[in-house]
Design a protein around this motif. Sequence first.
Motif, mmCIF file in Angstrom:
data_model
loop_
_atom_site.group_PDB
_atom_site.id
_atom_site.type_symbol
_atom_site.label_atom_id
_atom_site.label_comp_id
_atom_site.label_asym_id
_atom_site.label_seq_id
_atom_site.Cartn_x
_atom_site.Cartn_y
_atom_site.Cartn_z
ATOM 1 N N LEU A 127 0.892 -1.086 0.033
ATOM 2 C CA LEU A 127 -0.061 0.098 -0.044
ATOM 3 C C LEU A 127 0.831 1.248 0.000
ATOM 4 O O LEU A 127 1.705 1.550 0.860
ATOM 5 C CB LEU A 127 -0.893 0.071 1.227
ATOM 6 C CG LEU A 127 -1.455 1.410 1.581
ATOM 7 C CD1 LEU A 127 -2.589 1.809 0.557
ATOM 8 C CD2 LEU A 127 -2.172 1.430 3.126
ATOM 9 N N GLU A 128 0.739 2.101 -0.851
ATOM 10 C CA GLU A 128 1.465 3.409 -1.095
ATOM 11 C C GLU A 128 0.349 4.695 -0.896
ATOM 12 O O GLU A 128 -0.718 4.422 -1.701
ATOM 13 C CB GLU A 128 2.496 3.664 -1.852
ATOM 14 C CG GLU A 128 3.493 2.735 -1.776
ATOM 15 C CD GLU A 128 4.845 3.602 -2.531
ATOM 16 O OE1 GLU A 128 4.835 4.662 -3.005
ATOM 17 O OE2 GLU A 128 5.937 2.663 -2.758
ATOM 18 N N VAL B 22 3.983 7.236 2.503
ATOM 19 C CA VAL B 22 3.952 6.174 2.936
ATOM 20 C C VAL B 22 3.876 4.947 2.378
ATOM 21 O O VAL B 22 3.139 4.593 1.243
ATOM 22 C CB VAL B 22 2.921 6.013 4.071
ATOM 23 C CG1 VAL B 22 2.884 4.724 4.838
ATOM 24 C CG2 VAL B 22 3.069 7.217 5.211
ATOM 25 N N GLY B 23 4.635 3.691 2.573
ATOM 26 C CA GLY B 23 4.390 2.519 2.038
ATOM 27 C C GLY B 23 4.400 1.499 3.091
ATOM 28 O O GLY B 23 5.029 1.445 3.998
ATOM 29 N N VAL B 24 3.236 0.595 2.979
ATOM 30 C CA VAL B 24 2.998 -0.437 3.822
ATOM 31 C C VAL B 24 3.229 -1.652 3.152
ATOM 32 O O VAL B 24 2.347 -2.102 2.177
ATOM 33 C CB VAL B 24 1.791 -0.108 4.899
ATOM 34 C CG1 VAL B 24 1.622 -1.282 5.892
ATOM 35 C CG2 VAL B 24 1.550 1.161 5.204
ATOM 36 N N GLY B 25 4.032 -2.774 3.677
ATOM 37 C CA GLY B 25 3.984 -3.788 3.159
ATOM 38 C C GLY B 25 2.938 -4.807 3.739
ATOM 39 O O GLY B 25 2.801 -5.428 4.775
ATOM 40 N N ILE B 26 1.881 -5.086 2.605
ATOM 41 C CA ILE B 26 0.914 -5.992 2.977
ATOM 42 C C ILE B 26 0.954 -7.323 3.409
ATOM 43 O O ILE B 26 0.603 -7.818 4.054
ATOM 44 C CB ILE B 26 -0.262 -5.732 1.706
ATOM 45 C CG1 ILE B 26 -0.852 -4.367 1.958
ATOM 46 C CG2 ILE B 26 -1.386 -6.806 1.880
ATOM 47 C CD1 ILE B 26 -1.655 -4.137 0.534
ATOM 48 N N ASP B 27 2.125 -7.854 2.588
ATOM 49 C CA ASP B 27 2.472 -9.246 2.744
ATOM 50 C C ASP B 27 2.767 -9.561 4.160
ATOM 51 O O ASP B 27 2.392 -10.516 4.840
ATOM 52 C CB ASP B 27 3.578 -9.800 1.630
ATOM 53 C CG ASP B 27 3.085 -9.658 0.254
ATOM 54 O OD1 ASP B 27 1.965 -10.180 -0.104
ATOM 55 O OD2 ASP B 27 3.717 -8.878 -0.487
ATOM 56 N N ARG B 28 3.752 -8.611 4.520
ATOM 57 C CA ARG B 28 4.474 -8.837 5.943
ATOM 58 C C ARG B 28 3.576 -8.663 6.977
ATOM 59 O O ARG B 28 3.380 -9.346 8.066
ATOM 60 C CB ARG B 28 5.725 -8.027 6.212
ATOM 61 C CG ARG B 28 6.952 -8.350 5.282
ATOM 62 C CD ARG B 28 8.111 -7.412 5.431
ATOM 63 N NE ARG B 28 9.383 -8.097 4.898
ATOM 64 C CZ ARG B 28 10.591 -7.430 4.936
ATOM 65 N NH1 ARG B 28 10.734 -6.547 5.661
ATOM 66 N NH2 ARG B 28 11.367 -7.933 4.178
ATOM 67 N N LEU B 29 2.636 -7.724 6.878
ATOM 68 C CA LEU B 29 1.569 -7.485 7.728
ATOM 69 C C LEU B 29 0.624 -8.660 7.934
ATOM 70 O O LEU B 29 0.133 -8.804 8.937
ATOM 71 C CB LEU B 29 0.756 -6.066 7.498
ATOM 72 C CG LEU B 29 -0.314 -5.503 8.347
ATOM 73 C CD1 LEU B 29 0.357 -5.532 9.838
ATOM 74 C CD2 LEU B 29 -0.842 -4.339 7.807
ATOM 75 N N ALA B 30 0.278 -9.148 6.752
ATOM 76 C CA ALA B 30 -0.380 -10.428 6.574
ATOM 77 C C ALA B 30 0.064 -11.525 7.628
ATOM 78 O O ALA B 30 -0.478 -12.269 8.290
ATOM 79 C CB ALA B 30 -0.825 -10.864 5.515
ATOM 80 N N MET B 31 1.436 -11.542 7.415
ATOM 81 C CA MET B 31 2.342 -12.569 7.977
ATOM 82 C C MET B 31 2.096 -12.412 9.573
ATOM 83 O O MET B 31 1.974 -13.330 10.261
ATOM 84 C CB MET B 31 3.687 -12.448 7.681
ATOM 85 C CG MET B 31 4.234 -13.002 6.505
ATOM 86 S SD MET B 31 5.966 -12.696 6.165
ATOM 87 C CE MET B 31 6.693 -13.533 7.420
ATOM 88 N N LEU B 32 2.285 -11.114 10.210
ATOM 89 C CA LEU B 32 2.021 -10.847 11.394
ATOM 90 C C LEU B 32 0.768 -11.324 12.233
ATOM 91 O O LEU B 32 0.445 -11.541 13.041
ATOM 92 C CB LEU B 32 2.580 -9.161 11.729
ATOM 93 C CG LEU B 32 3.735 -8.905 11.656
ATOM 94 C CD1 LEU B 32 4.014 -7.510 11.494
ATOM 95 C CD2 LEU B 32 4.758 -9.621 12.728
ATOM 96 N N LEU B 33 -0.393 -10.966 11.306
ATOM 97 C CA LEU B 33 -1.681 -11.012 11.990
ATOM 98 C C LEU B 33 -2.531 -12.175 11.537
ATOM 99 O O LEU B 33 -3.379 -12.674 12.236
ATOM 100 C CB LEU B 33 -2.695 -9.971 11.026
ATOM 101 C CG LEU B 33 -2.455 -8.552 11.298
ATOM 102 C CD1 LEU B 33 -3.263 -7.593 10.403
ATOM 103 C CD2 LEU B 33 -2.671 -8.074 12.609
#
Length: 514
Positions: A267-268, A475-486
Amino acid sequence: MALDENIYQLRLDKLKQIEALGQRTYPTKYDFTHTVSQVLAEYSKKTGEQLDGSRVNVRIAGRIMAIRLMGKAGFAHVQQNGQRLQIYVKKDAVGEKGFELYKLLDLGDHIGVSGYLFRTRTGELTIHVEETTFLSKDLLPLPEKWHGLTDVELRYRQRYVDLFMNPEVREVFLKRAKLVQSMRQFLGEHGFVEVETPMMQPIAGGAVAKPFVTHHNTLDIDLCLRIAPELYLKRLTVGGFDRVYEINRNFRNEGISTRHNPEFTMLEFYQAYTDYRGVMDLTQELIIRTAKDVTGGATTKWGEQEIDWAPENWRRMTMREAIIEYWPEQAGIKPQLSDFSSQDAVKALVSRFNSAHSHMAYDPNEPMGKTIANLFEAVAEEHLMQPTIIYEFPTAVSPLSKQKADEPEWTERWEIFIGQMEISNGFSELNDPEDQRRRFEQQLRERARGDEEAHQMDEDYIRALSYGMPPAGGVGVGIDRLAMLLTNSQSIRDVILFPLLRPEKKQTTEGAPL
């Protein structure tokens, strides 16, 4: 002949027998009255007496996940959308042909059934089948023990099997979809507009990474698959889109690990008339909201750890403060802020650190800021388990960030770390075209030194800035890594439906089924 090939042929023969019974082997549709989920939601609390007193007729479809034959009757479990419902098939109810069809069914087949609901002697909600319709044949055997396979890549290669065999895998991707939905809703509530920018670009920009290169035949030009949408989104900010975002697929020709995939999702977003602190606060709020929407709470498991997403648990520190705080005791006295002010002082820090750890590479010719950033990764990153915002990054590793007014060697940039991973990156956007040109020229010098990931010159982007870009935060947010955490997924491949893999070593023989 291999076992799978034998089964394949046997099931092809069954398919012919099913057709001989008057069933279409691959019909185009099935008219159902309920989904399995709807049946379970509406009738799971009904007693057997209630179901018997008011006959409930249903038509459902799904995949057979369990089946057993007992003389002139049989039970099966049909799965749809990750949920299962039992069916009961009796020869007297479905007729001779209907029961012959039942005996030709295999695990994995798709069927449609119509009948009425009742409860068995054990109390299980079940459909008493009156008519069965064949929908699709599974020609390959389902794995008996899909869990615990020694070839961990098999689940990724055959994700289509992984999804219907393992409900928890399906749940991961449902949560990922909810994650993206939550982000869109949050940004929409804050006045952001979603756009799409080019995935094939003449110059790969917006990040420090090595691109994939392809060729357009008609135009006879080489193009890069985008490494980031940043420079196009900021062109839109120049054009008057004050709040703009894209959920984008990026491609970087880099190594593969549990945290890196060459194709990934970000996400940017960009907001005009604010700075890095403004988007820092907004991003923290976004991530906290998303975590709650996806998981329903404020804490999640991450391996043996627990992550607390509550706002009061978030920490903020500068990169220099993080190095000082997490400086290992074996490396001697903690650094002072003055130790980051000269090349010699930084070199001395690296020497002290390596005397205790011996694992940080050092190039005396690289910019001091790059060395400091590498030192931060070596010293502090492994300690950042709980949500932490690291801010003030060296200018040398931030070619698109605005410099601090009082310290030009440092920029107004931050990154969010959770679970020892970088999750998000943001900064005050550089909008001075002359300064941007100088930064690009510095990056070109890095390329000349052999850094293939250094940023290239983008004259059109400088021209866009020359028309005037408002102050902005991006801003950039890494969706894959956030999905990993959640989802407590320890590999990025666990949250990407079809991750990139090497070609299979074992090829099928000519004419054999895949």
